[in-house]
Design a protein around this motif. Structure first.
Motif, PDB file in Angstrom:
ATOM      1  N   LYS A   5       0.959 -17.859   0.629  1.00 48.68           N
ATOM      2  CA  LYS A   5       1.081 -18.844  -0.430  1.00 48.68           C
ATOM      3  C   LYS A   5       1.979 -18.272  -1.533  1.00 48.68           C
ATOM      4  N   ILE A   6       3.018 -19.041  -1.894  1.00 48.29           N
ATOM      5  CA  ILE A   6       3.965 -18.596  -2.919  1.00 48.29           C
ATOM      6  C   ILE A   6       3.777 -19.435  -4.172  1.00 48.29           C
ATOM      7  N   LEU A   7       3.659 -18.762  -5.308  1.00 50.29           N
ATOM      8  CA  LEU A   7       3.544 -19.430  -6.602  1.00 50.29           C
ATOM      9  C   LEU A   7       4.848 -19.241  -7.376  1.00 50.29           C
ATOM     10  N   VAL A  54      -2.907 -17.388 -10.525  1.00 51.01           N
ATOM     11  CA  VAL A  54      -2.774 -16.560  -9.316  1.00 51.01           C
ATOM     12  C   VAL A  54      -4.143 -16.285  -8.711  1.00 51.01           C
ATOM     13  N   GLU A  77      -5.592 -19.580  -7.236  1.00 51.71           N
ATOM     14  CA  GLU A  77      -4.925 -20.053  -6.024  1.00 51.71           C
ATOM     15  C   GLU A  77      -4.875 -19.007  -4.918  1.00 51.71           C
ATOM     16  N   ALA A 127      -2.744 -16.574  -4.582  1.00 48.21           N
ATOM     17  CA  ALA A 127      -1.346 -16.493  -4.162  1.00 48.21           C
ATOM     18  C   ALA A 127      -1.020 -15.104  -3.621  1.00 48.21           C
ATOM     19  N   ASP A 128      -0.091 -15.056  -2.672  1.00 48.71           N
ATOM     20  CA  ASP A 128       0.333 -13.787  -2.069  1.00 48.71           C
ATOM     21  C   ASP A 128       1.632 -13.266  -2.656  1.00 48.71           C
ATOM     22  N   VAL A 140       4.487 -14.113  -6.068  1.00 51.94           N
ATOM     23  CA  VAL A 140       4.938 -14.873  -7.233  1.00 51.94           C
ATOM     24  C   VAL A 140       6.435 -14.629  -7.389  1.00 51.94           C
TER      25      VAL A 140
END
Length: 250
Positions: free
Chosen positions: A2-4, A105, A108, A110-111, A113
């Motif tokens: 997952k990209i933020l 982050v 979510e 996230a992996d 950013v």
């Protein structure tokens, strides 16, 4: 993965910025606004990583007033999957932004950013570094190329002496530079689809972050107008003017 991708609403870089008559700020009423150009590069890179099957979801997030949703919808039209709007005032200090992003982050999970290296209005170049410090994640700033291999990310960075390549374990924070990519334009079908993509709205209170202001803008002034050049007849006259009028030599 997952990209933020954090983005920021800024004045369009192709229009002339005007200072308010009371010198308290720049004029934003009836002024075209857009996604910060470096943030747009970050969005493009995240979408490319998803298209290359390195990511399952791209989430864009911004902090600001309700008008900021316009830029989130633009990012969704470019290819992001969903958006998060943190309802705040429009002007926040970098550390506050980093704390808000830290909370997102964690929320979510996230992996990765990917941020723009800086915004074109304040030019602070601080959020990515502060966020990495708060998360205790490895970071690579000024990225001109990104490669992902299993659980590692390899980033080519632009530094004063040329290029530097660093390899980091995920999760990580990366900030983008101009040479990383050329952002795409949103097609009409994607603009229509963006209207149906999910956008959640949260507040700093719900994230457990207090909005604090430690700095005060005293005055905003436009740059001094440049004077027209003059023609001199000889080197002697040039030296004389540089010495006695411009006073740049002694």
């Amino acid at each position: 993965m997952k990209i933020l991708v954090p983005i920021k609403r800024v004045i369009d870089p192709y229009i002339k910025v005007r200072v308010k008559s009371d010198h308290t700020d720049v004029e934003t009423n009836n002024v075209k606004m857009t996604i910060n150009p470096f943030c747009e590069i970050a969005v493009e890179e995240a979408i490319r990583l998803k298209e290359a099957n390195h990511a399952d979801e791209v989430i864009v997030v911004t902090a600001g007033g309700q008008q900021s949703q316009e830029q989130l919808r633009t990012a969704l039209a470019l290819g992001a999957d969903r958006a998060i709007h943190i309802e705040t005032v429009d002007k926040l200090e970098p550390l506050t932004v980093a704390k808000l992003l830290q909370a997102i982050v964690h929320q979510e999970q996230a992996d990765l950013v990917i941020t723009g290296k800086q915004s074109i209005d304040t030019d602070n170049n601080q959020v990515a570094q502060m966020l990495a410090a708060l998360l205790d994640w490895p970071q690579a700033t000024f990225a001109s190329n990104i490669e992902i291999n299993e659980k590692n990310i390899e980033v080519e960075r632009e530094v004063d002496g040329g290029l530097m390549t660093v390899s980091m374990a995920l999760p990580a924070v990366v900030s983008t530079d101009l040479r990383l990519n050329e952002p795409r334009f949103a097609s009409l079908p994607n603009i229509m689809k963006a209207k149906r993509k999910p956008m959640s709205i949260v507040t700093p209170e719900s994230l457990g972050v207090e909005i604090i202001f430690s700095q005060t803008v005293i005055e905003v002034m436009p740059p001094a107008q440049k004077k027209g050049g003059i023609r001199v007849e000889s080197v002697t006259e040039l030296v004389d003017k540089l010495k006695n009028e411009a006073k740049v030599i002694v």
